[in-house]
Design a protein around this motif. Sequence first.
Motif, PDB file in Angstrom:
ATOM      1  N   ASP A  32       0.821  -1.214   0.000  1.00 40.52           N
ATOM      2  CA  ASP A  32       0.000   0.000   0.000  1.00 40.52           C
ATOM      3  C   ASP A  32       0.852   1.260   0.000  1.00 40.52           C
ATOM      4  O   ASP A  32       0.489   2.256  -0.635  1.00 40.52           O
ATOM      5  N   ALA A  33       1.979   1.226   0.699  1.00 43.74           N
ATOM      6  CA  ALA A  33       2.878   2.388   0.699  1.00 43.74           C
ATOM      7  C   ALA A  33       3.406   2.642  -0.710  1.00 43.74           C
ATOM      8  O   ALA A  33       3.502   3.790  -1.144  1.00 43.74           O
ATOM      9  N   PHE A  34       3.721   1.579  -1.452  1.00 46.51           N
ATOM     10  CA  PHE A  34       4.128   1.757  -2.851  1.00 46.51           C
ATOM     11  C   PHE A  34       2.989   2.328  -3.684  1.00 46.51           C
ATOM     12  O   PHE A  34       3.229   3.031  -4.665  1.00 46.51           O
ATOM     13  N   ASP A  35       1.758   2.038  -3.294  1.00 46.68           N
ATOM     14  CA  ASP A  35       0.594   2.566  -4.010  1.00 46.68           C
ATOM     15  C   ASP A  35       0.217   3.976  -3.561  1.00 46.68           C
ATOM     16  O   ASP A  35      -0.795   4.513  -4.004  1.00 46.68           O
ATOM     17  N   GLY A  36       1.005   4.568  -2.658  1.00 47.64           N
ATOM     18  CA  GLY A  36       0.795   5.956  -2.270  1.00 47.64           C
ATOM     19  C   GLY A  36       0.038   6.183  -0.979  1.00 47.64           C
ATOM     20  O   GLY A  36      -0.230   7.324  -0.611  1.00 47.64           O
ATOM     21  N   ILE A  37      -0.329   5.128  -0.282  1.00 50.21           N
ATOM     22  CA  ILE A  37      -1.014   5.310   0.994  1.00 50.21           C
ATOM     23  C   ILE A  37       0.021   5.709   2.036  1.00 50.21           C
ATOM     24  O   ILE A  37       1.110   5.145   2.094  1.00 50.21           O
ATOM     25  N   ARG A  38      -0.349   6.680   2.882  1.00 46.82           N
ATOM     26  CA  ARG A  38       0.606   7.218   3.854  1.00 46.82           C
ATOM     27  C   ARG A  38       0.044   7.350   5.262  1.00 46.82           C
ATOM     28  O   ARG A  38       0.809   7.418   6.207  1.00 46.82           O
ATOM     29  N   ARG A  39      -1.247   7.442   5.409  1.00 42.26           N
ATOM     30  CA  ARG A  39      -1.834   7.727   6.726  1.00 42.26           C
ATOM     31  C   ARG A  39      -2.435   6.476   7.361  1.00 42.26           C
ATOM     32  O   ARG A  39      -2.975   5.615   6.677  1.00 42.26           O
ATOM     33  N   GLU A  85      14.702   4.632   1.929  1.00 42.55           N
ATOM     34  CA  GLU A  85      15.496   3.983   0.875  1.00 42.55           C
ATOM     35  C   GLU A  85      15.494   2.472   1.082  1.00 42.55           C
ATOM     36  O   GLU A  85      15.392   1.709   0.125  1.00 42.55           O
ATOM     37  N   THR A  86      15.602   2.038   2.336  1.00 43.62           N
ATOM     38  CA  THR A  86      15.546   0.604   2.640  1.00 43.62           C
ATOM     39  C   THR A  86      14.201   0.035   2.205  1.00 43.62           C
ATOM     40  O   THR A  86      14.135  -1.032   1.591  1.00 43.62           O
ATOM     41  N   GLY A  87      13.128   0.740   2.515  1.00 44.53           N
ATOM     42  CA  GLY A  87      11.794   0.290   2.117  1.00 44.53           C
ATOM     43  C   GLY A  87      11.610   0.253   0.616  1.00 44.53           C
ATOM     44  O   GLY A  87      11.029  -0.690   0.068  1.00 44.53           O
ATOM     45  N   LEU A  88      12.134   1.275  -0.071  1.00 47.62           N
ATOM     46  CA  LEU A  88      12.036   1.289  -1.535  1.00 47.62           C
ATOM     47  C   LEU A  88      12.762   0.095  -2.148  1.00 47.62           C
ATOM     48  O   LEU A  88      12.386  -0.400  -3.214  1.00 47.62           O
TER      49      LEU A  88
END
Length: 148
Positions: A32-39, A85-88
Motif C-alpha cells: 500500500d505504501a508503494f501505491d501511495g497510501i501514507r496515513r 530507501e531501505t523500504g524502496l
Amino acid sequence: MSSHADHHEEHCPVARSVDVVGDRWALLIVRDAFDGIRRFGDFQRNLSVSKNILADRLRKLVDANILEMQAASDGTSYQEYVLTETGLGLFPLVVALRQWGEAHLFKRGEKHSVLIDTDTGKPVAYMAPISRDGSHLNPARTLVRKVK
C-alpha cells in the motif's frame, strides 16, 4: 511479525528478511505504501485490519527502517508513513510476489490488478534472476555458500 528473538544471529539473508517483512500485514502495508497510501486511517480502511495490529506492524516497519514517520505533506497536524530507501529496496520483492501470484493463483482470464510501467503504459515485464552475463538463472544454476 516474527517470534524469532534476534534475527541478527541468523546467517541466512532469507530468514532475516522474513523476520522483518514476512508477515501478511507487513507486506500488505508495504504494498500500500508503494501505491501511495501514507496515513494510518487510510491503511486501516484499505486493509480492513484492526487498529492494534496495524499500529504494531507500522511500529515494526519504522523500527526496521522500512518506513519513517513524517509531518503530513498537506500541512495538517497528521503524521504520514513514508518508505525509506531501505523500504524502496523492497520493490523487486513486491513485484516478484505479484508476478508469481498472477502466474499461479488466478485462472486463465480471471481479472486482477496489473502493474503498469508509466513510461510505456504497458504491463511491467516479467522479472527473473539473471547471471552477470545476462542469461536467465534457474535454481539448478545457483548454490548457497553457507557460513562456516
